[in-house]
Motif scaffolding. Sequence first.
Motif, PDB file in Angstrom:
ATOM      1  N   GLN A  80       0.830  -1.210   0.000  1.00  0.00           N
ATOM      2  CA  GLN A  80       0.000   0.000   0.000  1.00  0.00           C
ATOM      3  C   GLN A  80       0.864   1.260   0.000  1.00  0.00           C
ATOM      4  OE1 GLN A  80      -2.422  -0.657   3.455  1.00  0.00           O
ATOM      5  NE2 GLN A  80      -3.752  -2.111   2.398  1.00  0.00           N
ATOM      6  N   LEU A  81       1.978   1.228   0.722  1.00  0.00           N
ATOM      7  CA  LEU A  81       2.891   2.367   0.760  1.00  0.00           C
ATOM      8  C   LEU A  81       3.471   2.634  -0.635  1.00  0.00           C
ATOM      9  CD1 LEU A  81       4.523   4.456   2.480  1.00  0.00           C
ATOM     10  CD2 LEU A  81       6.277   2.688   2.679  1.00  0.00           C
ATOM     11  N   ILE A  82       3.928   1.573  -1.310  1.00  0.00           N
ATOM     12  CA  ILE A  82       4.504   1.723  -2.650  1.00  0.00           C
ATOM     13  C   ILE A  82       3.427   2.191  -3.634  1.00  0.00           C
ATOM     14  CG2 ILE A  82       5.647   0.509  -4.551  1.00  0.00           C
ATOM     15  CD1 ILE A  82       7.464   0.821  -2.115  1.00  0.00           C
ATOM     16  N   GLU A  83       2.220   1.605  -3.551  1.00  0.00           N
ATOM     17  CA  GLU A  83       1.119   2.033  -4.423  1.00  0.00           C
ATOM     18  C   GLU A  83       0.827   3.523  -4.250  1.00  0.00           C
ATOM     19  OE1 GLU A  83      -2.305  -0.377  -3.584  1.00  0.00           O
ATOM     20  OE2 GLU A  83      -1.491  -2.127  -4.629  1.00  0.00           O
ATOM     21  N   MET A  84       0.773   3.966  -2.991  1.00  0.00           N
ATOM     22  CA  MET A  84       0.486   5.371  -2.705  1.00  0.00           C
ATOM     23  C   MET A  84       1.580   6.274  -3.278  1.00  0.00           C
ATOM     24  SD  MET A  84      -0.111   7.215   0.973  1.00  0.00           S
ATOM     25  CE  MET A  84       1.627   7.268   1.350  1.00  0.00           C
ATOM     26  N   GLU A  85       2.827   5.889  -3.072  1.00  0.00           N
ATOM     27  CA  GLU A  85       3.947   6.705  -3.528  1.00  0.00           C
ATOM     28  C   GLU A  85       4.013   6.791  -5.055  1.00  0.00           C
ATOM     29  OE1 GLU A  85       7.042   9.290  -3.271  1.00  0.00           O
ATOM     30  OE2 GLU A  85       5.759   8.593  -1.643  1.00  0.00           O
ATOM     31  N   LEU A  86       3.672   5.690  -5.732  1.00  0.00           N
ATOM     32  CA  LEU A  86       3.732   5.670  -7.192  1.00  0.00           C
ATOM     33  C   LEU A  86       2.443   6.149  -7.860  1.00  0.00           C
ATOM     34  CD1 LEU A  86       5.676   2.334  -7.828  1.00  0.00           C
ATOM     35  CD2 LEU A  86       6.560   4.685  -7.854  1.00  0.00           C
ATOM     36  N   GLY A  87       1.401   6.380  -7.051  1.00  0.00           N
ATOM     37  CA  GLY A  87       0.149   6.897  -7.612  1.00  0.00           C
ATOM     38  C   GLY A  87      -0.731   5.846  -8.246  1.00  0.00           C
ATOM     39  N   ALA A  88      -0.673   4.611  -7.747  1.00  0.00           N
ATOM     40  CA  ALA A  88      -1.555   3.558  -8.262  1.00  0.00           C
ATOM     41  C   ALA A  88      -3.000   3.952  -7.999  1.00  0.00           C
ATOM     42  CB  ALA A  88      -1.233   2.225  -7.599  1.00  0.00           C
ATOM     43  N   THR A  89      -3.867   3.624  -8.934  1.00  0.00           N
ATOM     44  CA  THR A  89      -5.255   4.085  -8.854  1.00  0.00           C
ATOM     45  C   THR A  89      -6.269   3.001  -8.541  1.00  0.00           C
ATOM     46  OG1 THR A  89      -5.446   3.809 -11.247  1.00  0.00           O
ATOM     47  CG2 THR A  89      -4.846   6.003 -10.444  1.00  0.00           C
ATOM     48  N   ALA A  90      -5.920   1.724  -8.653  1.00  0.00           N
ATOM     49  CA  ALA A  90      -6.918   0.661  -8.530  1.00  0.00           C
ATOM     50  C   ALA A  90      -7.375   0.414  -7.103  1.00  0.00           C
ATOM     51  CB  ALA A  90      -6.379  -0.635  -9.129  1.00  0.00           C
ATOM     52  N   GLY A  91      -6.486   0.556  -6.117  1.00  0.00           N
ATOM     53  CA  GLY A  91      -6.857   0.213  -4.748  1.00  0.00           C
ATOM     54  C   GLY A  91      -7.236  -1.255  -4.677  1.00  0.00           C
ATOM     55  N   GLN A 115      -6.051  -3.674 -13.026  1.00  0.00           N
ATOM     56  CA  GLN A 115      -4.624  -3.415 -12.868  1.00  0.00           C
ATOM     57  C   GLN A 115      -4.421  -2.133 -12.060  1.00  0.00           C
ATOM     58  OE1 GLN A 115      -4.092  -3.411 -17.084  1.00  0.00           O
ATOM     59  NE2 GLN A 115      -2.945  -5.318 -17.061  1.00  0.00           N
ATOM     60  N   ASP A 116      -3.327  -2.078 -11.317  1.00  0.00           N
ATOM     61  CA  ASP A 116      -3.047  -0.925 -10.467  1.00  0.00           C
ATOM     62  C   ASP A 116      -2.874   0.358 -11.271  1.00  0.00           C
ATOM     63  OD1 ASP A 116      -3.016  -2.151  -7.823  1.00  0.00           O
ATOM     64  OD2 ASP A 116      -1.273  -3.246  -8.558  1.00  0.00           O
ATOM     65  N   PHE A 117      -2.249   0.252 -12.441  1.00  0.00           N
ATOM     66  CA  PHE A 117      -2.076   1.396 -13.337  1.00  0.00           C
ATOM     67  C   PHE A 117      -2.803   1.054 -14.634  1.00  0.00           C
ATOM     68  CE2 PHE A 117       1.608   1.254 -10.541  1.00  0.00           C
ATOM     69  CZ  PHE A 117       1.599   2.528 -10.013  1.00  0.00           C
ATOM     70  N   LEU A 118      -4.131   1.162 -14.607  1.00  0.00           N
ATOM     71  CA  LEU A 118      -4.956   0.735 -15.728  1.00  0.00           C
ATOM     72  C   LEU A 118      -4.586   1.473 -17.013  1.00  0.00           C
ATOM     73  CD1 LEU A 118      -7.262  -1.153 -16.489  1.00  0.00           C
ATOM     74  CD2 LEU A 118      -8.867   0.658 -15.888  1.00  0.00           C
ATOM     75  N   HIS A 119      -4.274   2.760 -16.904  1.00  0.00           N
ATOM     76  CA  HIS A 119      -3.935   3.559 -18.088  1.00  0.00           C
ATOM     77  C   HIS A 119      -2.615   3.112 -18.727  1.00  0.00           C
ATOM     78  CE1 HIS A 119      -1.877   5.462 -14.746  1.00  0.00           C
ATOM     79  NE2 HIS A 119      -1.124   6.144 -15.596  1.00  0.00           N
ATOM     80  N   LEU A 120      -1.777   2.397 -17.979  1.00  0.00           N
ATOM     81  CA  LEU A 120      -0.514   1.874 -18.512  1.00  0.00           C
ATOM     82  C   LEU A 120      -0.573   0.371 -18.781  1.00  0.00           C
ATOM     83  CD1 LEU A 120       1.987   3.675 -16.094  1.00  0.00           C
ATOM     84  CD2 LEU A 120       1.445   4.312 -18.451  1.00  0.00           C
ATOM     85  N   GLY A 121      -1.637  -0.283 -18.291  1.00  0.00           N
ATOM     86  CA  GLY A 121      -1.730  -1.731 -18.418  1.00  0.00           C
ATOM     87  C   GLY A 121      -0.717  -2.443 -17.552  1.00  0.00           C
ATOM     88  N   VAL A 122      -0.470  -1.912 -16.334  1.00  0.00           N
ATOM     89  CA  VAL A 122       0.562  -2.465 -15.455  1.00  0.00           C
ATOM     90  C   VAL A 122      -0.018  -2.773 -14.080  1.00  0.00           C
ATOM     91  CG1 VAL A 122       2.753  -1.967 -14.267  1.00  0.00           C
ATOM     92  CG2 VAL A 122       2.429  -1.241 -16.639  1.00  0.00           C
ATOM     93  N   GLU A 123       0.284  -3.963 -13.596  1.00  0.00           N
ATOM     94  CA  GLU A 123      -0.046  -4.378 -12.236  1.00  0.00           C
ATOM     95  C   GLU A 123       1.203  -4.209 -11.380  1.00  0.00           C
ATOM     96  OE1 GLU A 123      -2.248  -6.254  -9.049  1.00  0.00           O
ATOM     97  OE2 GLU A 123      -2.810  -5.189 -10.864  1.00  0.00           O
TER      98      GLU A 123
END
Length: 193
Positions: free
Chosen positions: A16-27, A32-40
């Motif tokens: 969760q810390l890494i997701e928050m820092e990198l701006g992941a949007t999926a929660g 995918q965590d970065f749906l606009h990039l197609g990256v989990e």
Amino acid sequence: MPIPKDLKRDKGWVGQLIEMELGATAGSKPEQDFLHLGVELKTIPIDSRGHPLETTYVCVAPLHNIQGLTWQNSLVCHKLQRVLWVPIEGERQIPVGERRIGTPILWEPTPHELQLLQQDWEEIMEFIALGKVDKVTARHGEVLQLRPKAANSKALTQSIAEDGSLKMTNPRGFYLKKPSQPTYSSGFLVNFT
């Protein structure tokens, strides 16, 4: 963010810390965590030699309403199309606040890896469709496994029974297995074989 003393009750805290820092949007949404990039995004605890310390959670397994579900339209396939692996020092003697983050690797499965994933997913989903989810063990599957996914054994969800009706069982999740003989690139695991 307050740092937990250990991760026994805060297992997902680092991710969760890494997701928050990198701006992941999926929660916790099934995408995918970065749906606009197609990256989990997947953090992976590693030991001092760079070996994974545990299996990696992929997503919740569907246990009913699975008519028409195929590998190609499954959440497992979608999430594992492209993964940003972020290795984290995970040995328990290292205090959580002192653990270092390794160099991330952007990984896409090879055709062979996709074949292994699909084969395991289809085998596991056949058990689920036949109402035999309780007969699936962590030993099933070469690279993908099904395991209970709940905070405790009292959590229940609907699943298909052997007679085709619905029954209550513990939720399950798909996990990538730890490889028995890891293959490394730059000191970090990047594939299954």
